[in-house]
Motif scaffolding. Sequence first.
Motif, mmCIF file in Angstrom:
data_model
loop_
_atom_site.group_PDB
_atom_site.id
_atom_site.type_symbol
_atom_site.label_atom_id
_atom_site.label_comp_id
_atom_site.label_asym_id
_atom_site.label_seq_id
_atom_site.Cartn_x
_atom_site.Cartn_y
_atom_site.Cartn_z
ATOM 1 N N GLU A 1 -11.371 -3.099 -8.927
ATOM 2 C CA GLU A 1 -10.246 -3.855 -8.362
ATOM 3 C C GLU A 1 -9.078 -2.938 -8.016
ATOM 4 O O GLU A 1 -8.407 -3.143 -7.014
ATOM 5 C CB GLU A 1 -9.783 -4.932 -9.342
ATOM 6 N N LEU A 2 -8.821 -1.920 -8.849
ATOM 7 C CA LEU A 2 -7.719 -0.995 -8.592
ATOM 8 C C LEU A 2 -7.914 -0.248 -7.276
ATOM 9 O O LEU A 2 -6.973 -0.044 -6.512
ATOM 10 C CB LEU A 2 -7.580 0.002 -9.745
ATOM 11 N N THR A 3 -9.148 0.131 -6.978
ATOM 12 C CA THR A 3 -9.437 0.816 -5.716
ATOM 13 C C THR A 3 -9.150 -0.097 -4.532
ATOM 14 O O THR A 3 -8.523 0.316 -3.557
ATOM 15 C CB THR A 3 -10.914 1.266 -5.683
ATOM 16 N N VAL A 4 -9.591 -1.340 -4.616
ATOM 17 C CA VAL A 4 -9.348 -2.297 -3.530
ATOM 18 C C VAL A 4 -7.849 -2.550 -3.388
ATOM 19 O O VAL A 4 -7.316 -2.561 -2.278
ATOM 20 C CB VAL A 4 -10.121 -3.613 -3.774
ATOM 21 N N MET B 1 0.856 -1.163 0.000
ATOM 22 C CA MET B 1 0.000 0.000 0.000
ATOM 23 C C MET B 1 0.900 1.224 0.000
ATOM 24 O O MET B 1 1.879 1.286 0.715
ATOM 25 C CB MET B 1 -0.891 -0.037 1.242
ATOM 26 N N SER B 2 0.566 2.195 -0.820
ATOM 27 C CA SER B 2 1.376 3.394 -0.875
ATOM 28 C C SER B 2 1.244 4.172 0.426
ATOM 29 O O SER B 2 0.273 4.021 1.162
ATOM 30 C CB SER B 2 0.959 4.262 -2.061
ATOM 31 N N THR B 3 2.217 5.028 0.677
ATOM 32 C CA THR B 3 2.201 5.818 1.900
ATOM 33 C C THR B 3 0.972 6.721 1.940
ATOM 34 O O THR B 3 0.323 6.859 2.969
ATOM 35 C CB THR B 3 3.478 6.667 2.000
ATOM 36 N N ARG B 4 0.631 7.309 0.804
ATOM 37 C CA ARG B 4 -0.525 8.206 0.753
ATOM 38 C C ARG B 4 -1.810 7.441 1.067
ATOM 39 O O ARG B 4 -2.657 7.917 1.814
ATOM 40 C CB ARG B 4 -0.611 8.846 -0.619
ATOM 41 N N SER B 5 -1.972 6.252 0.504
ATOM 42 C CA SER B 5 -3.159 5.454 0.771
ATOM 43 C C SER B 5 -3.212 5.034 2.232
ATOM 44 O O SER B 5 -4.269 5.049 2.850
ATOM 45 C CB SER B 5 -3.182 4.204 -0.117
ATOM 46 N N ALA B 6 -2.071 4.652 2.790
ATOM 47 C CA ALA B 6 -2.016 4.246 4.192
ATOM 48 C C ALA B 6 -2.391 5.412 5.098
ATOM 49 O O ALA B 6 -3.113 5.237 6.077
ATOM 50 C CB ALA B 6 -0.626 3.728 4.534
ATOM 51 N N ASP B 7 -1.905 6.598 4.779
ATOM 52 C CA ASP B 7 -2.230 7.776 5.586
ATOM 53 C C ASP B 7 -3.723 8.064 5.558
ATOM 54 O O ASP B 7 -4.324 8.373 6.575
ATOM 55 C CB ASP B 7 -1.455 9.000 5.101
ATOM 56 N N LEU B 8 -4.339 7.960 4.369
ATOM 57 C CA LEU B 8 -5.769 8.212 4.256
ATOM 58 C C LEU B 8 -6.560 7.192 5.066
ATOM 59 O O LEU B 8 -7.469 7.539 5.797
ATOM 60 C CB LEU B 8 -6.208 8.172 2.794
ATOM 61 N N ALA B 9 -6.188 5.922 4.934
ATOM 62 C CA ALA B 9 -6.893 4.870 5.675
ATOM 63 C C ALA B 9 -6.741 5.081 7.175
ATOM 64 O O ALA B 9 -7.711 4.946 7.927
ATOM 65 C CB ALA B 9 -6.372 3.498 5.270
ATOM 66 N N ASN B 10 -5.550 5.410 7.637
ATOM 67 C CA ASN B 10 -5.326 5.614 9.065
ATOM 68 C C ASN B 10 -6.061 6.841 9.588
ATOM 69 O O ASN B 10 -6.509 6.865 10.731
ATOM 70 C CB ASN B 10 -3.831 5.737 9.361
ATOM 71 N N ALA B 11 -6.203 7.862 8.775
ATOM 72 C CA ALA B 11 -6.873 9.083 9.209
ATOM 73 C C ALA B 11 -8.381 8.908 9.291
ATOM 74 O O ALA B 11 -9.033 9.498 10.138
ATOM 75 C CB ALA B 11 -6.544 10.225 8.247
ATOM 76 N N ARG B 12 -8.954 8.074 8.422
ATOM 77 C CA ARG B 12 -10.408 7.973 8.338
ATOM 78 C C ARG B 12 -10.996 6.878 9.210
ATOM 79 O O ARG B 12 -12.194 6.895 9.485
ATOM 80 C CB ARG B 12 -10.818 7.718 6.891
ATOM 81 N N LEU B 13 -10.216 5.912 9.625
ATOM 82 C CA LEU B 13 -10.755 4.767 10.350
ATOM 83 C C LEU B 13 -10.531 4.898 11.849
ATOM 84 O O LEU B 13 -9.595 5.548 12.294
ATOM 85 C CB LEU B 13 -10.116 3.479 9.835
ATOM 86 N N PRO B 14 -11.388 4.256 12.663
ATOM 87 C CA PRO B 14 -11.232 4.331 14.113
ATOM 88 C C PRO B 14 -9.920 3.708 14.565
ATOM 89 O O PRO B 14 -9.420 2.778 13.935
ATOM 90 C CB PRO B 14 -12.424 3.548 14.661
#
Length: 92
Positions: free
Chosen positions: A74-77, A1-14
């Motif tokens: 699939e690309l989004t997932v 997972m790219s750093t940008r995607s990881a940051d977004l996921a970490n920011a939005r999830l509990p």
Amino acid sequence: MSTRSADLANARLPKGEPLPEATHHGWIDLVAIDLVLSGRRPPSTLDDDHKLYAIVHRPGWTTKGKARALGLAELTVARYTPADEGAGGDPP
């Protein structure tokens, strides 16, 4: 997972781990996610945060299987799937 995607996921999830047998993790309805992944509810019943949670926290699915179950490309997932998750397989 790219750093940008990881940051977004970490920011939005509990934060933190849900308790065993919990039905919610913060504002995320775990039962609703399981119903969609099992095919008993349409993917349109989940908002983006719930779909993101399912991608990040529901291991054991292929990218194609998750995309189909969640009604996403699939690309989004693939973009939000943790790199260490591996190939996995579609549940029965």
